[in-house]
Design a protein around this motif. Structure first.
Motif, mmCIF file in Angstrom:
data_model
loop_
_atom_site.group_PDB
_atom_site.id
_atom_site.type_symbol
_atom_site.label_atom_id
_atom_site.label_comp_id
_atom_site.label_asym_id
_atom_site.label_seq_id
_atom_site.Cartn_x
_atom_site.Cartn_y
_atom_site.Cartn_z
ATOM 1 N N GLU A 290 14.955 31.659 -3.504
ATOM 2 C CA GLU A 290 13.577 31.799 -3.988
ATOM 3 C C GLU A 290 12.637 30.849 -3.251
ATOM 4 N N SER A 291 13.106 29.653 -2.955
ATOM 5 C CA SER A 291 12.269 28.674 -2.249
ATOM 6 C C SER A 291 11.953 29.126 -0.829
ATOM 7 N N PHE A 292 12.888 29.854 -0.224
ATOM 8 C CA PHE A 292 12.689 30.320 1.148
ATOM 9 C C PHE A 292 11.851 31.589 1.219
ATOM 10 N N ARG A 293 11.581 32.211 0.087
ATOM 11 C CA ARG A 293 10.891 33.502 0.101
ATOM 12 C C ARG A 293 9.610 33.431 0.942
ATOM 13 N N GLY A 294 9.559 34.262 1.973
ATOM 14 C CA GLY A 294 8.385 34.309 2.841
ATOM 15 C C GLY A 294 8.325 33.221 3.888
ATOM 16 N N SER A 295 9.346 32.356 3.968
ATOM 17 C CA SER A 295 9.339 31.256 4.947
ATOM 18 C C SER A 295 10.548 31.363 5.865
ATOM 19 N N GLU A 296 10.336 31.058 7.137
ATOM 20 C CA GLU A 296 11.431 31.073 8.099
ATOM 21 C C GLU A 296 12.211 29.772 8.084
ATOM 22 N N ARG A 297 11.561 28.700 7.705
ATOM 23 C CA ARG A 297 12.234 27.400 7.666
ATOM 24 C C ARG A 297 11.570 26.515 6.624
ATOM 25 N N MET A 298 12.242 25.404 6.288
ATOM 26 C CA MET A 298 11.765 24.564 5.201
ATOM 27 C C MET A 298 12.056 23.103 5.508
ATOM 28 N N PRO A 299 11.082 22.211 5.254
ATOM 29 C CA PRO A 299 11.357 20.782 5.424
ATOM 30 C C PRO A 299 12.512 20.339 4.520
ATOM 31 N N ILE A 300 13.219 19.313 4.947
ATOM 32 C CA ILE A 300 14.376 18.843 4.201
ATOM 33 C C ILE A 300 14.003 18.465 2.772
ATOM 34 N N GLY A 301 12.888 17.755 2.599
ATOM 35 C CA GLY A 301 12.492 17.309 1.272
ATOM 36 C C GLY A 301 12.242 18.465 0.320
ATOM 37 N N HIS A 302 11.636 19.547 0.814
ATOM 38 C CA HIS A 302 11.359 20.706 -0.038
ATOM 39 C C HIS A 302 12.664 21.360 -0.494
ATOM 40 N N LEU A 303 13.608 21.484 0.434
ATOM 41 C CA LEU A 303 14.872 22.111 0.059
ATOM 42 C C LEU A 303 15.634 21.246 -0.940
ATOM 43 N N GLU A 304 15.649 19.936 -0.719
ATOM 44 C CA GLU A 304 16.353 19.052 -1.650
ATOM 45 C C GLU A 304 15.712 19.095 -3.034
ATOM 46 N N ASN A 332 27.654 23.739 5.069
ATOM 47 C CA ASN A 332 28.999 23.960 5.590
ATOM 48 C C ASN A 332 29.465 25.396 5.396
ATOM 49 N N LEU A 333 28.964 26.043 4.347
ATOM 50 C CA LEU A 333 29.295 27.446 4.106
ATOM 51 C C LEU A 333 28.453 28.395 4.954
ATOM 52 N N GLY A 334 27.471 27.848 5.670
ATOM 53 C CA GLY A 334 26.622 28.679 6.514
ATOM 54 C C GLY A 334 25.492 29.358 5.773
ATOM 55 N N TYR A 335 25.263 28.977 4.511
ATOM 56 C CA TYR A 335 24.189 29.594 3.731
ATOM 57 C C TYR A 335 22.817 29.106 4.211
ATOM 58 N N ILE A 336 22.748 27.823 4.548
ATOM 59 C CA ILE A 336 21.570 27.265 5.203
ATOM 60 C C ILE A 336 22.028 26.622 6.508
ATOM 61 N N TRP A 337 21.075 26.364 7.396
ATOM 62 C CA TRP A 337 21.430 25.870 8.727
ATOM 63 C C TRP A 337 20.397 24.846 9.170
ATOM 64 N N ARG A 338 20.877 23.681 9.609
ATOM 65 C CA ARG A 338 19.976 22.624 10.059
ATOM 66 C C ARG A 338 19.479 22.922 11.466
ATOM 67 N N VAL A 339 18.163 22.832 11.637
ATOM 68 C CA VAL A 339 17.562 23.066 12.946
ATOM 69 C C VAL A 339 16.484 22.005 13.172
ATOM 70 N N GLU A 340 15.954 22.007 14.367
ATOM 71 C CA GLU A 340 14.818 21.143 14.686
ATOM 72 C C GLU A 340 13.646 22.027 15.050
ATOM 73 N N HIS A 341 12.499 21.790 14.430
ATOM 74 C CA HIS A 341 11.302 22.588 14.705
ATOM 75 C C HIS A 341 10.134 21.641 14.948
ATOM 76 N N GLU A 342 9.551 21.763 16.136
ATOM 77 C CA GLU A 342 8.429 20.899 16.530
ATOM 78 C C GLU A 342 8.793 19.429 16.381
ATOM 79 N N GLY A 343 10.014 19.101 16.775
ATOM 80 C CA GLY A 343 10.470 17.720 16.771
ATOM 81 C C GLY A 343 10.892 17.181 15.417
ATOM 82 N N ARG A 344 10.923 18.023 14.391
ATOM 83 C CA ARG A 344 11.287 17.560 13.057
ATOM 84 C C ARG A 344 12.508 18.310 12.536
#
Length: 371
Positions: A290-304, A332-344
């Motif tokens: 639900e938090s990802f709805r409409g978003s391609e990526r999310m800052p770490i703080g928002h997801l936590e 680890n289950l591959g449900y979310i994936w850590r990436v870097e976007h615009e240096g963050r």
């Protein structure tokens, strides 16, 4: 051949990784001072095994000896019989060691025998040691291999480790107490970009005298969300449609094979659903969706924050440690994936449509049953 780990006709979207691997192999083939290990990790279905197999083919073309080790999960007793039995085949081929029976394997073939055999072989010429499913590697075996690999580098031996595994591979390597591996070249691989997704289907067809309409290709890329395994499924089904004719594939062909694709995809999603349920993370995963709805990526703080709220709602501990543990497990289950976007650093969905599937499943379970 979806799910087989075979190198596809065209390995799309991995050009940067291929350039780096070729550079390392060129140095290895010339017996130059070997570079650091290669650590390849990412969610299942993104082509790690295929990329490792491609690297091994490139190594063989350079006359580099390839030692391909497959390690299963450690035995419950910790004896590592199964793993060492497989390793013993290489010991026999590489150094003439003969193994008789599981009892001898259990007592007389420690992991050091493997590394010693590889080292002797490296004195005669370049060696690439490929280890797939490295996240299942017993700690004792892994610690010995990593330590030996560092020793080979200090000695200038032309031997290089290439490890491939799921997202928890770096975490698993940390358990081995050999921190120098963090200076290795890490290659995290996730979903493909849209153009690469289209190329993965288009180029193999064109190389075989077939073609596909641009609108049909766009539809496949959109529905696959850049997930290589889904692109393989589409490729297999579409090839069946056109292999006996040279006509151009179109949207009607896509619609015709879609039911079979959806059936295979849903079987895959059902497996992921049960993994999340077993890990007691189903409700958390739905909240993340639900938090990802409409978003391609999310800052770490928002997801936590979303994970913490979900843990609180289901009555589970929601302190910082619990939140980070849940995020780590989802990664680890591959449900979310850590990436870097615009240096963050941030997160993106492992597979967006999987999130939608999990959200629907949890919502349907929450609906009251008719009396």
């Amino acid at each position: 051949m979806p799910g087989q780990g075979a190198v596809p006709p065209f390995l799309a979207g991995r050009e940067a990784e291929q350039r780096l691997i070729n550079d390392r192999l060129d140095r290895l083939a010339s017996k130059a001072q070997p570079s650091s290990f290669v650590i390849l990790h990412g969610p299942r279905g993104n082509g790690k095994t295929a990329l490792l197999e491609w690297a091994e083919r490139q190594a063989r073309s350079r006359k580099i000896r390839v030692i391909d080790i497959e390690l299963g999960e450690s035995e419950a007793t910790g004896t590592e019989v199964r793993e060492l039995w497989r390793i013993s085949k290489w010991l026999k081929a590489v150094s003439g060691i003969s193994i008789q029976g599981t009892g001898i394997i259990r007592r007389e073939v420690p992991p050091s025998k493997l590394t010693a055999a590889i080292e002797r072989r490296a004195h005669r010429g370049p060696v690439l040691v490929g280890i797939d499913e490295a996240h299942t590697m017993p700690v004792s075996v892994g610690r010995n291999l990593l330590t030996a690999g560092q020793r080979w580098q200090r000695q200038g031996l032309p031997a290089m480790l290439f490890l491939a595994g799921t997202p928890d591979l770096p975490e698993h390597l940390r358990k081995m107490g050999a921190s120098f591996w963090e200076r290795s070249k890490q290659l995290p691989i996730g979903r493909l970009a849209r153009r690469a997704s289209q190329d993965a289907v288009r180029i193999p067809l064109e190389e075989r005298g077939r073609s596909i309409a641009a609108d049909a290709l766009r539809r496949i890329a959109e529905e696959s969300h850049g997930y290589p395994f889904f692109l393989q499924l589409w490729g297999e089904l579409l090839w069946k449609e056109c292999r006996d004719t040279a006509r151009q594939l179109n949207c009607m062909d896509v619609d015709r094979v879609r039911p079979e694709f959806q059936q295979d995809k849903n079987r895959f999603y059902l497996t992921r659903y049960w993994e999340l349920r077993t890990a007691k993370l189903l409700e958390v995963a739905a909240a993340v969706s639900e938090s990802f709805r409409g978003s391609e990526r999310m800052p770490i703080g928002h997801l936590e924050a979303a994970v913490g709220s979900a843990l609180r709602l289901v009555g589970r501990p929601c302190d910082e440690n619990a939140v980070q543990a849940a995020c780590r497990e989802l990664h680890n289950l591959g449900y979310i994936w850590r990436v870097e976007h615009e240096g963050r650093p941030c997160y993106e969905p492992g597979i967006p449509s999987l999130m939608a599937y999990v959200a629907r499943a949890v919502d349907s379970e929450a609906q009251p049953r008719p009396s």
